[in-house]
Design a protein around this motif. Sequence first.
Motif, PDB file in Angstrom:
ATOM      1  N   PHE A  12      18.460 -28.815  -6.349  1.00 59.94           N
ATOM      2  CA  PHE A  12      19.404 -29.701  -5.666  1.00 59.94           C
ATOM      3  C   PHE A  12      20.696 -29.806  -6.470  1.00 59.94           C
ATOM      4  CE2 PHE A  12      17.069 -32.516  -8.514  1.00 59.94           C
ATOM      5  CZ  PHE A  12      18.025 -33.380  -9.027  1.00 59.94           C
ATOM      6  N   TYR A  13      21.774 -30.023  -5.727  1.00 61.96           N
ATOM      7  CA  TYR A  13      23.062 -30.341  -6.346  1.00 61.96           C
ATOM      8  C   TYR A  13      23.156 -31.843  -6.483  1.00 61.96           C
ATOM      9  CZ  TYR A  13      25.132 -25.706  -6.069  1.00 61.96           C
ATOM     10  OH  TYR A  13      25.428 -24.381  -6.271  1.00 61.96           O
ATOM     11  N   CYS A  14      23.726 -32.294  -7.586  1.00 58.74           N
ATOM     12  CA  CYS A  14      23.894 -33.731  -7.795  1.00 58.74           C
ATOM     13  C   CYS A  14      25.339 -34.009  -8.186  1.00 58.74           C
ATOM     14  CB  CYS A  14      22.942 -34.195  -8.888  1.00 58.74           C
ATOM     15  SG  CYS A  14      23.122 -35.942  -9.250  1.00 58.74           S
ATOM     16  N   TYR A  15      25.978 -34.883  -7.430  1.00 59.39           N
ATOM     17  CA  TYR A  15      27.381 -35.235  -7.685  1.00 59.39           C
ATOM     18  C   TYR A  15      27.478 -36.676  -8.181  1.00 59.39           C
ATOM     19  CZ  TYR A  15      27.707 -31.282  -4.511  1.00 59.39           C
ATOM     20  OH  TYR A  15      27.525 -30.057  -3.921  1.00 59.39           O
ATOM     21  N   SER A  16      28.339 -36.880  -9.155  1.00 61.55           N
ATOM     22  CA  SER A  16      28.602 -38.224  -9.666  1.00 61.55           C
ATOM     23  C   SER A  16      29.855 -38.764  -9.009  1.00 61.55           C
ATOM     24  CB  SER A  16      28.784 -38.161 -11.183  1.00 61.55           C
ATOM     25  OG  SER A  16      29.600 -39.232 -11.624  1.00 61.55           O
ATOM     26  N   ARG A  17      29.686 -39.847  -8.247  1.00 60.79           N
ATOM     27  CA  ARG A  17      30.855 -40.387  -7.560  1.00 60.79           C
ATOM     28  C   ARG A  17      31.891 -40.934  -8.540  1.00 60.79           C
ATOM     29  NH1 ARG A  17      30.353 -44.665  -2.727  1.00 60.79           N
ATOM     30  NH2 ARG A  17      31.485 -46.122  -4.033  1.00 60.79           N
ATOM     31  N   ALA A  18      31.417 -41.578  -9.612  1.00 65.76           N
ATOM     32  CA  ALA A  18      32.358 -42.119 -10.606  1.00 65.76           C
ATOM     33  C   ALA A  18      33.190 -40.998 -11.228  1.00 65.76           C
ATOM     34  CB  ALA A  18      31.599 -42.877 -11.685  1.00 65.76           C
ATOM     35  N   THR A  19      32.551 -39.836 -11.443  1.00 67.51           N
ATOM     36  CA  THR A  19      33.288 -38.715 -12.043  1.00 67.51           C
ATOM     37  C   THR A  19      34.330 -38.170 -11.076  1.00 67.51           C
ATOM     38  OG1 THR A  19      31.267 -38.169 -13.244  1.00 67.51           O
ATOM     39  CG2 THR A  19      33.002 -36.515 -13.242  1.00 67.51           C
ATOM     40  N   LEU A  20      33.920 -38.021  -9.833  1.00 65.79           N
ATOM     41  CA  LEU A  20      34.858 -37.551  -8.798  1.00 65.79           C
ATOM     42  C   LEU A  20      36.086 -38.455  -8.734  1.00 65.79           C
ATOM     43  CD1 LEU A  20      33.055 -36.808  -5.407  1.00 65.79           C
ATOM     44  CD2 LEU A  20      34.677 -35.341  -6.611  1.00 65.79           C
ATOM     45  N   GLU A  21      35.804 -39.751  -8.675  1.00 66.36           N
ATOM     46  CA  GLU A  21      36.902 -40.715  -8.548  1.00 66.36           C
ATOM     47  C   GLU A  21      37.788 -40.683  -9.785  1.00 66.36           C
ATOM     48  OE1 GLU A  21      34.737 -43.897  -5.569  1.00 66.36           O
ATOM     49  OE2 GLU A  21      34.682 -44.293  -7.723  1.00 66.36           O
ATOM     50  N   ARG A  22      37.150 -40.582 -10.941  1.00 62.49           N
ATOM     51  CA  ARG A  22      37.922 -40.564 -12.182  1.00 62.49           C
ATOM     52  C   ARG A  22      38.818 -39.326 -12.233  1.00 62.49           C
ATOM     53  NH1 ARG A  22      38.593 -41.640 -17.637  1.00 62.49           N
ATOM     54  NH2 ARG A  22      39.062 -39.635 -18.586  1.00 62.49           N
ATOM     55  N   HIS A  23      38.242 -38.174 -11.908  1.00 65.48           N
ATOM     56  CA  HIS A  23      39.042 -36.953 -11.968  1.00 65.48           C
ATOM     57  C   HIS A  23      40.223 -37.028 -10.997  1.00 65.48           C
ATOM     58  CE1 HIS A  23      35.608 -34.319 -13.780  1.00 65.48           C
ATOM     59  NE2 HIS A  23      36.059 -35.237 -14.603  1.00 65.48           N
ATOM     60  N   PHE A  24      39.965 -37.568  -9.817  1.00 61.67           N
ATOM     61  CA  PHE A  24      41.057 -37.681  -8.849  1.00 61.67           C
ATOM     62  C   PHE A  24      42.132 -38.642  -9.358  1.00 61.67           C
ATOM     63  CE2 PHE A  24      43.264 -39.534  -5.250  1.00 61.67           C
ATOM     64  CZ  PHE A  24      43.763 -38.376  -4.656  1.00 61.67           C
ATOM     65  N   ASP A  25      41.702 -39.787  -9.868  1.00 61.97           N
ATOM     66  CA  ASP A  25      42.661 -40.803 -10.333  1.00 61.97           C
ATOM     67  C   ASP A  25      43.511 -40.280 -11.483  1.00 61.97           C
ATOM     68  OD1 ASP A  25      41.521 -42.398  -8.448  1.00 61.97           O
ATOM     69  OD2 ASP A  25      40.581 -43.809  -9.840  1.00 61.97           O
TER      70      ASP A  25
ATOM     71  N   MET B 101      24.232 -37.552  -3.968  1.00 62.01           N
ATOM     72  CA  MET B 101      25.340 -38.214  -4.670  1.00 62.01           C
ATOM     73  C   MET B 101      24.812 -39.456  -5.348  1.00 62.01           C
ATOM     74  SD  MET B 101      29.135 -39.337  -3.344  1.00 62.01           S
ATOM     75  CE  MET B 101      29.793 -37.680  -3.286  1.00 62.01           C
ATOM     76  N   VAL B 102      25.327 -39.680  -6.560  1.00 64.11           N
ATOM     77  CA  VAL B 102      24.920 -40.847  -7.342  1.00 64.11           C
ATOM     78  C   VAL B 102      26.108 -41.780  -7.482  1.00 64.11           C
ATOM     79  CG1 VAL B 102      24.231 -41.622  -9.661  1.00 64.11           C
ATOM     80  CG2 VAL B 102      23.132 -39.613  -8.631  1.00 64.11           C
ATOM     81  N   HIS B 103      25.824 -43.072  -7.355  1.00 60.41           N
ATOM     82  CA  HIS B 103      26.839 -44.067  -7.680  1.00 60.41           C
ATOM     83  C   HIS B 103      26.147 -45.148  -8.501  1.00 60.41           C
ATOM     84  CE1 HIS B 103      29.666 -47.538  -6.536  1.00 60.41           C
ATOM     85  NE2 HIS B 103      30.246 -46.785  -7.442  1.00 60.41           N
ATOM     86  N   GLN B 104      26.534 -45.252  -9.744  1.00 61.14           N
ATOM     87  CA  GLN B 104      25.931 -46.210 -10.681  1.00 61.14           C
ATOM     88  C   GLN B 104      24.417 -46.022 -10.757  1.00 61.14           C
ATOM     89  OE1 GLN B 104      27.674 -49.892  -9.324  1.00 61.14           O
ATOM     90  NE2 GLN B 104      29.655 -49.356 -10.209  1.00 61.14           N
ATOM     91  N   ASP B 105      23.636 -47.003 -10.257  1.00 62.37           N
ATOM     92  CA  ASP B 105      22.176 -46.863 -10.392  1.00 62.37           C
ATOM     93  C   ASP B 105      21.499 -46.444  -9.082  1.00 62.37           C
ATOM     94  OD1 ASP B 105      22.601 -49.164  -8.973  1.00 62.37           O
ATOM     95  OD2 ASP B 105      21.318 -50.442 -10.210  1.00 62.37           O
ATOM     96  N   ARG B 106      22.336 -45.962  -8.118  1.00 64.52           N
ATOM     97  CA  ARG B 106      21.772 -45.570  -6.827  1.00 64.52           C
ATOM     98  C   ARG B 106      22.025 -44.097  -6.558  1.00 64.52           C
ATOM     99  NH1 ARG B 106      23.957 -47.140  -2.235  1.00 64.52           N
ATOM    100  NH2 ARG B 106      25.980 -47.604  -3.160  1.00 64.52           N
ATOM    101  N   PHE B 107      21.102 -43.480  -5.828  1.00 57.74           N
ATOM    102  CA  PHE B 107      21.414 -42.139  -5.356  1.00 57.74           C
ATOM    103  C   PHE B 107      21.044 -42.027  -3.884  1.00 57.74           C
ATOM    104  CE2 PHE B 107      17.422 -39.895  -4.657  1.00 57.74           C
ATOM    105  CZ  PHE B 107      16.485 -40.606  -5.405  1.00 57.74           C
ATOM    106  N   ALA B 108      21.707 -41.092  -3.191  1.00 57.33           N
ATOM    107  CA  ALA B 108      21.388 -40.849  -1.792  1.00 57.33           C
ATOM    108  C   ALA B 108      21.487 -39.356  -1.527  1.00 57.33           C
ATOM    109  CB  ALA B 108      22.350 -41.611  -0.888  1.00 57.33           C
ATOM    110  N   VAL B 109      20.618 -38.868  -0.659  1.00 57.58           N
ATOM    111  CA  VAL B 109      20.727 -37.486  -0.198  1.00 57.58           C
ATOM    112  C   VAL B 109      21.885 -37.442   0.782  1.00 57.58           C
ATOM    113  CG1 VAL B 109      19.578 -35.641   1.079  1.00 57.58           C
ATOM    114  CG2 VAL B 109      18.259 -37.076  -0.502  1.00 57.58           C
TER     115      VAL B 109
END
Length: 417
Positions: A29-42, A391-399
């Motif tokens: 599976f691929y796993c994406y970190s939402r915080a990382t995505l947002e940080r890189h964009f910002d 995708m993961v956000h903090q302590d949660r993940f969702a497919v």
Amino acid sequence: MDHFRYLDHRLHCEQVPLDQIAEHVGTPFYCYSRATLERHFDVFRDAFSSIEHLICYSVKANSTLAVLDTLAKRGAGFDIVSGGELARVKRVGCPGQRVVFSGVGKTEAEIRAALEHRVLMFNVESQPELLRINALAGQMGLRAPIALRINPDVDPATHPYISTGLKRNKFGIPHQQAEELYRLAATLEHVQPIGLDCHIGSQLTTLEPFVDALKRVKALLLRLRQQGIAIRYLDLGGGLGIPYDTQQTPPHPERYAEALLREIAGLDVVLILEPGRVIVGNAGILVARVEYVKSGEEKRFIITDAGMNDLLRPALYDAHHTILPVTRRFDREEIMADVVGPICESGDFLARDRMLPEFHAGELLAVRSAGAYGFSMSSNYNSRPRAAEVMVHQDRFAVVRPRETIEQLMEHEVPFV
Ligand SMILES: *Cc1c(COP(=O)(O)O)cnc(C)c1O
């Protein structure tokens, strides 16, 4: 900076251990970190905050809706290269005014769809394309905003397959022919030249090629203005590289922005950038399970349940991806090994001749820096369902995209009768 790290020797994405995700969704599976995505964009966006600009994330790097949605909510625009990508950015609610349409082979249907969505501009790559857009816009009673994509003929010093700004590449309009084509565009009734575009390649690790290309397009822009062709948008494409291992140190987005901003000072343009890899590359990893460990005559093979159909970059570009054990132990020996997939191709590898901790069958491993050109390039080769995406956000993940089923692979096929 990203949010993949060991806590208590378990590799985590943000606050979620990856072994826990594997238990729920299986592998690979691929796993994406939402915080990382947002940080890189910002970080990228903030680097350009001193001037009027639009960041159009390059959808082809990773077109998964959850990724696009995260970025759209951050105010991103999008750089698209197909009708399919247009449908995706519409799905996440992005208005046409934040979309630019690139690519050498735009079809009539794709151009019509983009005109209907009122995209900000078409990055035009040839005279026949310019004429086609003019004709279609005419039929629809519209005037299509366009930029010409200039091929500045600079060497980006990257892998030949991902360099695009050289004379021998299929991309763009040779800079010597650009003025003439702009003059033609200015005479056409249903196009309006408003921009100038260039994109020289991907995974660039120095700033010089960007600056050299910019010098060329800037000179052209000034010549065009002298002729009364009012260029308002300057699109400098994407291409900024990322560290695939600790030895690589590509320029930080702030240095990149400084170099570009210095060069366009006083130019009075709206700057458009099309970053892909630098936003999403290190925001995603691929997790696989070791199926077998096999000792060859010369080296060891770590055979995983992820292959080149899941992550093509090593096979296609001989790309380097850092491999990490999901569970870290310090009693392991380091051995020379290839990490390979199950596909019937010798090019099917994730790492070659790599010193790696000794892996055992059944263990999980993580392939880092897999967020860009990972899932979006994946295929069903060998009739393998495409991997799940999480995708993961903090302590949660969702497919965010379930693993394909074998049934789905055959769903629309019929025998010939
Ligand atoms: C691929 C591409 C990009 C993105 O490149 P990255 O190296 O991922 O930043 C931007 N613009 C165009 C036209 C592209 O083809």
